[in-house]
Design a protein around this motif. Structure first.
Motif, mmCIF file in Angstrom:
data_model
loop_
_atom_site.group_PDB
_atom_site.id
_atom_site.type_symbol
_atom_site.label_atom_id
_atom_site.label_comp_id
_atom_site.label_asym_id
_atom_site.label_seq_id
_atom_site.Cartn_x
_atom_site.Cartn_y
_atom_site.Cartn_z
ATOM 1 N N LEU A 71 0.703 -1.249 0.094
ATOM 2 C CA LEU A 71 0.061 0.008 0.086
ATOM 3 C C LEU A 71 0.849 1.132 0.109
ATOM 4 O O LEU A 71 0.599 2.319 -0.686
ATOM 5 N N THR A 72 2.133 1.169 0.737
ATOM 6 C CA THR A 72 2.851 2.211 0.584
ATOM 7 C C THR A 72 3.698 2.430 -0.688
ATOM 8 O O THR A 72 3.778 3.580 -1.287
ATOM 9 N N GLY A 73 3.794 1.371 -1.137
ATOM 10 C CA GLY A 73 4.524 1.344 -2.659
ATOM 11 C C GLY A 73 3.592 2.207 -3.624
ATOM 12 O O GLY A 73 4.184 2.747 -4.265
ATOM 13 N N PHE A 74 2.362 1.704 -3.483
ATOM 14 C CA PHE A 74 1.336 2.268 -4.591
ATOM 15 C C PHE A 74 0.830 3.631 -4.178
ATOM 16 O O PHE A 74 0.121 4.360 -4.772
ATOM 17 N N GLY A 75 1.362 4.289 -3.188
ATOM 18 C CA GLY A 75 1.118 5.454 -2.522
ATOM 19 C C GLY A 75 -0.257 5.738 -1.901
ATOM 20 O O GLY A 75 -0.842 6.838 -2.113
ATOM 21 N N ILE A 76 -0.762 4.653 -1.595
ATOM 22 C CA ILE A 76 -2.151 4.696 -0.932
ATOM 23 C C ILE A 76 -2.014 4.809 0.750
ATOM 24 O O ILE A 76 -2.992 5.371 1.163
ATOM 25 N N PHE A 77 -1.045 4.519 1.316
ATOM 26 C CA PHE A 77 -0.876 4.211 2.721
ATOM 27 C C PHE A 77 -0.918 5.838 3.226
ATOM 28 O O PHE A 77 -1.904 6.092 4.171
ATOM 29 N N ASP A 78 -0.338 6.812 2.699
ATOM 30 C CA ASP A 78 -0.167 8.048 3.388
ATOM 31 C C ASP A 78 -1.562 8.601 3.331
ATOM 32 O O ASP A 78 -1.822 9.548 3.964
ATOM 33 N N ARG A 79 -2.303 8.447 2.110
ATOM 34 C CA ARG A 79 -3.575 9.119 2.074
ATOM 35 C C ARG A 79 -4.541 8.579 3.002
ATOM 36 O O ARG A 79 -5.504 9.287 3.597
ATOM 37 N N ILE A 80 -4.376 7.270 3.615
ATOM 38 C CA ILE A 80 -5.428 6.847 4.575
ATOM 39 C C ILE A 80 -4.764 7.168 5.816
ATOM 40 O O ILE A 80 -5.561 7.693 6.682
ATOM 41 N N ALA A 81 -3.556 7.320 6.048
ATOM 42 C CA ALA A 81 -2.993 7.748 7.617
ATOM 43 C C ALA A 81 -3.273 9.306 7.820
ATOM 44 O O ALA A 81 -3.344 9.882 8.749
ATOM 45 N N ARG A 82 -3.598 10.026 6.511
ATOM 46 C CA ARG A 82 -3.872 11.579 6.706
ATOM 47 C C ARG A 82 -5.162 11.606 7.759
ATOM 48 O O ARG A 82 -5.439 12.563 8.366
ATOM 49 N N TYR A 83 -6.187 10.709 7.555
ATOM 50 C CA TYR A 83 -7.257 10.625 8.222
ATOM 51 C C TYR A 83 -7.139 9.728 9.414
ATOM 52 O O TYR A 83 -7.658 10.193 10.486
ATOM 53 N N ALA A 84 -6.581 8.531 9.256
ATOM 54 C CA ALA A 84 -6.667 7.581 10.524
ATOM 55 C C ALA A 84 -5.571 8.108 11.401
ATOM 56 O O ALA A 84 -5.882 7.551 12.567
ATOM 57 N N GLY A 85 -4.627 8.767 11.301
ATOM 58 C CA GLY A 85 -3.758 9.260 12.545
ATOM 59 C C GLY A 85 -3.202 8.076 13.210
ATOM 60 O O GLY A 85 -2.556 7.060 12.576
ATOM 61 N N ALA A 86 -3.347 7.853 14.353
ATOM 62 C CA ALA A 86 -2.768 6.955 15.157
ATOM 63 C C ALA A 86 -3.376 5.657 14.939
ATOM 64 O O ALA A 86 -2.907 4.600 15.157
ATOM 65 N N GLY A 87 -4.586 5.513 14.114
ATOM 66 C CA GLY A 87 -5.200 4.476 13.828
ATOM 67 C C GLY A 87 -4.396 3.501 13.026
ATOM 68 O O GLY A 87 -4.572 2.323 12.794
ATOM 69 N N THR A 88 -3.753 3.997 12.031
ATOM 70 C CA THR A 88 -2.704 3.448 11.124
ATOM 71 C C THR A 88 -1.120 3.339 11.771
ATOM 72 O O THR A 88 -0.416 2.510 11.512
ATOM 73 N N LEU A 89 -1.019 4.222 12.682
ATOM 74 C CA LEU A 89 0.203 4.370 13.221
ATOM 75 C C LEU A 89 0.634 3.208 14.340
ATOM 76 O O LEU A 89 1.632 2.782 13.998
ATOM 77 N N VAL A 90 -0.186 3.149 15.096
ATOM 78 C CA VAL A 90 0.039 2.303 16.481
ATOM 79 C C VAL A 90 0.099 0.905 16.121
ATOM 80 O O VAL A 90 0.988 0.090 16.437
ATOM 81 N N PRO A 91 -0.827 0.138 15.119
ATOM 82 C CA PRO A 91 -0.816 -1.171 14.801
ATOM 83 C C PRO A 91 0.494 -1.461 14.092
ATOM 84 O O PRO A 91 1.243 -0.292 13.730
ATOM 85 N N ILE A 92 0.942 -2.520 13.921
ATOM 86 C CA ILE A 92 2.123 -2.813 13.293
ATOM 87 C C ILE A 92 2.194 -2.252 11.876
ATOM 88 O O ILE A 92 3.378 -2.117 11.354
ATOM 89 N N THR A 93 1.143 -1.804 11.282
ATOM 90 C CA THR A 93 1.039 -1.097 9.890
ATOM 91 C C THR A 93 2.098 0.037 9.738
ATOM 92 O O THR A 93 2.640 0.498 8.838
#
Lengths: 149, 125, 329
Positions: A71-93
């Motif tokens: 997801l990071t390679g395809f440039g999708i992860f940072d778009r999700i993380a912009r809203y999810a914040g700690a929701g994507t930061l804290v899990p192993i993701t």
């Protein structure tokens, strides 16, 4: 200038636009909870496929890391993380994203000085302090078991 | 019914661990990298004092997938290794238990870095 | 240092701006000379892309003026990268004596100020001033890897992908640089690198209030007061600081960082920032307003936050500087 350092620090602090804390927390809760539930579903799936308990438990974080890396390679992860914040930061993701994003970013500086060193820019501290804490606990645990005997 | 309840527990515990970090980010300006480190170290500490294992048994991936779970794996790893091998286990146990996760991240991180280049950040809301 | 009135106004005889796709999508999008759809400008790295933007901006400015590089006596250039490499590498193709400047985001006005003084002094007759910033190079050097996922702070700003060039001369047609006021470095204790608007506002307020005091003028005596990249957050701070100095600037004060993006549609928090922000907004929008007669005079205040990732990591607070140029029709 009539405003002093102390006055200005207070002025700047009092006028800081507030983060939408409630909204951020709701998103963090939903994304974080969802990622953990996906992990739980994967655990069930691996067990159903015949993996042993311990193997299945090891495969769950590996799979989540695998998905995040792509997801990071395809440039999708940072778009999700912009809203999810700690929701994507804290899990192993969040750990996986912190490993792969500097690796992609520093390709131009070469495989050893670029990718090789930068891949550890966030993962390094996590591994260092995690290992440090675990070794300290290991020694304490050893002493405790000796005393118990 | 039991399955649904267990998923709800996983969701709630995992979500709650994320909310704590979100509050730290919004209210204390702690940077994400520091939060990751704090979570791993807390995971080790909470396991050491005997709090985290019951939580992991209760919430499953809700407790093991967040980075505190990484600390939990480190701590359980050294305990197991010390039981088996004595003091040397304090050095070998942590990284052995977490080797799969770290290796996956590094290996696939490298492969993805071979394939992709960074895209400029998006601005659209 | 007091306000300098040039013996003979220096003319801005040509200008050009080159931007990325987000800037093109903003309210001023149609005014820029060139934009690139993927922000790479045909290059393999972001650093090369930024250098290419500088080359293009100066080339366009020279072409508009109808001259080649032999007509220019010197070029002043700056950017945000370590050792100002976007400037030195980007301007390598030109046979013009080169001076690298670093004033962080104030560099656009620093260049205009120094160029005007040297032309006024008589040793040079035509000087180009070129600056740039690129969102991706700035993210890499100052913040996080581009694909790193995180929630951005409300006070954070979006580094503009843009390069602006102006050519100043001792004669010819174009808007006139009339007065200059060099800024002093200023630090009122803000140490959050995601809050540069608040870190830079005191420097801007110091320079602007000194200008009004020394010239005995008021904000209403000038057409527009324009700061470089304080953003929405810094604008609020600036208005309050000026109020405390006894000046009400609310009627004709604006900031380039507030103009370049559409805040309703773009997720830019406190607005735009970077060397390119003031450079492209001035070169495309305000110079046009002056040259086409919609604006009589303006005070352009370049604002720069003078920290590095190293000083931030060591916990130092962020000093800032603000240079002022009065530009008239």
């Amino acid at each position: 200038m009539k405003t002093t350092k102390e006055e200005y620090k207070k002025l700047a602090k009092d006028n800081t636009p507030r983060s939408p804390v409630l909204r951020d927390c709701v998103f963090a809760f939903l994304f974080g909870g969802a990622i953990c539930s996906v992990g739980q579903a994967l655990l069930g799936l691996f067990k159903a496929l015949g993996a042993e308990e311990e193997t299945a438990k090891t495969l769950v974080p590996c799979t989540l890391i695998f998905i995040t890396v792509w997801l990071t390679g395809f440039g999708i992860f940072d778009r999700i993380a912009r809203y999810a914040g700690a929701g994507t930061l804290v899990p192993i993701t969040g750990f996986a994203n912190a490993v792969v994003s500097p690796a992609i970013d520093n390709k131009a500086e070469g495989w050893v000085p670029g990718v090789g060193t930068k891949i550890f820019s966030v993962a390094g501290p996590v591994i260092l302090f995690g290992t440090l804490a675990s070794v300290v606990w290991g020694v304490v645990y050893y002493v405790m078991t000796c005393v118990m005997k | 019914m039991e399955v649904i309840t267990s998923y709800l527990i996983t969701f709630a515990v995992g979500g709650a661990l994320c909310v704590i970090a979100q509050l730290l980010i919004d209210l204390t300006k702690l940077t994400p990298a520091r939060i990751l480190v704090a979570y791993v170290v807390s995971g080790v500490a909470l396991t050491a004092v005997g709090v985290y294992e019951p939580l992991a048994d209760f919430a499953g991936c809700g407790a093991t997938v967040p980075l505190t779970g990484f600390g939990y794996a480190l701590a359980k790893g050294v305990e197991k290794a010390v039981d088996e091998k004595g003091l040397i286990g304090a050095l070998t146990g942590g990284l052995t238990a977490t080797a799969a996760g770290i290796a996956t991240a590094l290996v696939f991180g490298y492969i993805v870095a071979l394939i992709f280049r960074a895209r400029p950040k998006e601005q659209i809301k | 240092m007091s306000v300098i009135t040039l013996k003979k106004p220096v003319r801005i005889i040509s200008s050009a701006s080159v931007v990325g796709r987000h800037e093109h999508a903003g309210p001023l999008g149609g005014l820029f000379d060139f934009w690139d759809a993927d922000d790479a400008f045909g290059m393999d790295t972001w650093e090369h892309a930024e250098a290419e933007m500088q080359r293009m901006a100066l080339t366009f400015a020279l072409n508009k003026y109808g001259a080649d590089d032999r007509a220019i006596d010197a070029v002043f250039a700056g950017d945000l990268m370590n050792q100002c490499t976007s400037s030195s590498y980007g301007l390598l193709p030109f046979d013009i004596p080169y001076f690298g400047l670093y004033g962080a985001c104030s560099t656009a006005v620093e260049g205009i100020l120094l160029a005007s003084l040297l032309i006024d002094g008589g040793h040079f007759s035509r000087i180009a001033s070129v600056v740039s910033s690129h969102n991706c190079t700035a993210e890499r050097q100052y913040r996080t890897p581009i694909e790193y996922g995180s929630l951005r702070a409300q006070t954070s700003q979006w580094t503009v992908t843009g390069a602006g060039a102006v050519i100043l001369a001792d004669g010819g047609d174009g808007a006139k640089v009339e007065k200059l006021l060099p800024g002093r470095t200023f630090d009122l204790g803000i140490n959050d690198p995601a809050d540069m608007g608040a870190a830079m506002a005191p420097a801007a307020a110091d320079t602007l209030s000194r200008y009004f005091r020394e010239t005995g003028t008021l904000p209403r005596d000038v057409g527009k007061i324009v700061t470089g990249d304080l953003g929405f957050r810094g604008y609020e701070m600036m208005v309050e600081l000026m109020h405390r100095e006894g000046y009400d600037v609310t009627n004709n004060y604006t900031d380039c960082g507030m103009l370049i993006y559409n805040r309703e549609k773009a997720d830019v928090h406190s607005g735009g920032s970077g060397c390119g922000c003031s450079a492209v907004v001035f070169a495309s929008h305000f110079l046009r307003e002056l040259n086409e007669g919609r604006l009589d005079s303006m005070l352009l205040i370049g604002t720069g936050a003078l920290m590095s990732p190293l000083t931030v990591a060591q916990g130092d607070s962020i000093p800032a500087v603000a240079h002022l140029a009065k530009v008239v029709r």
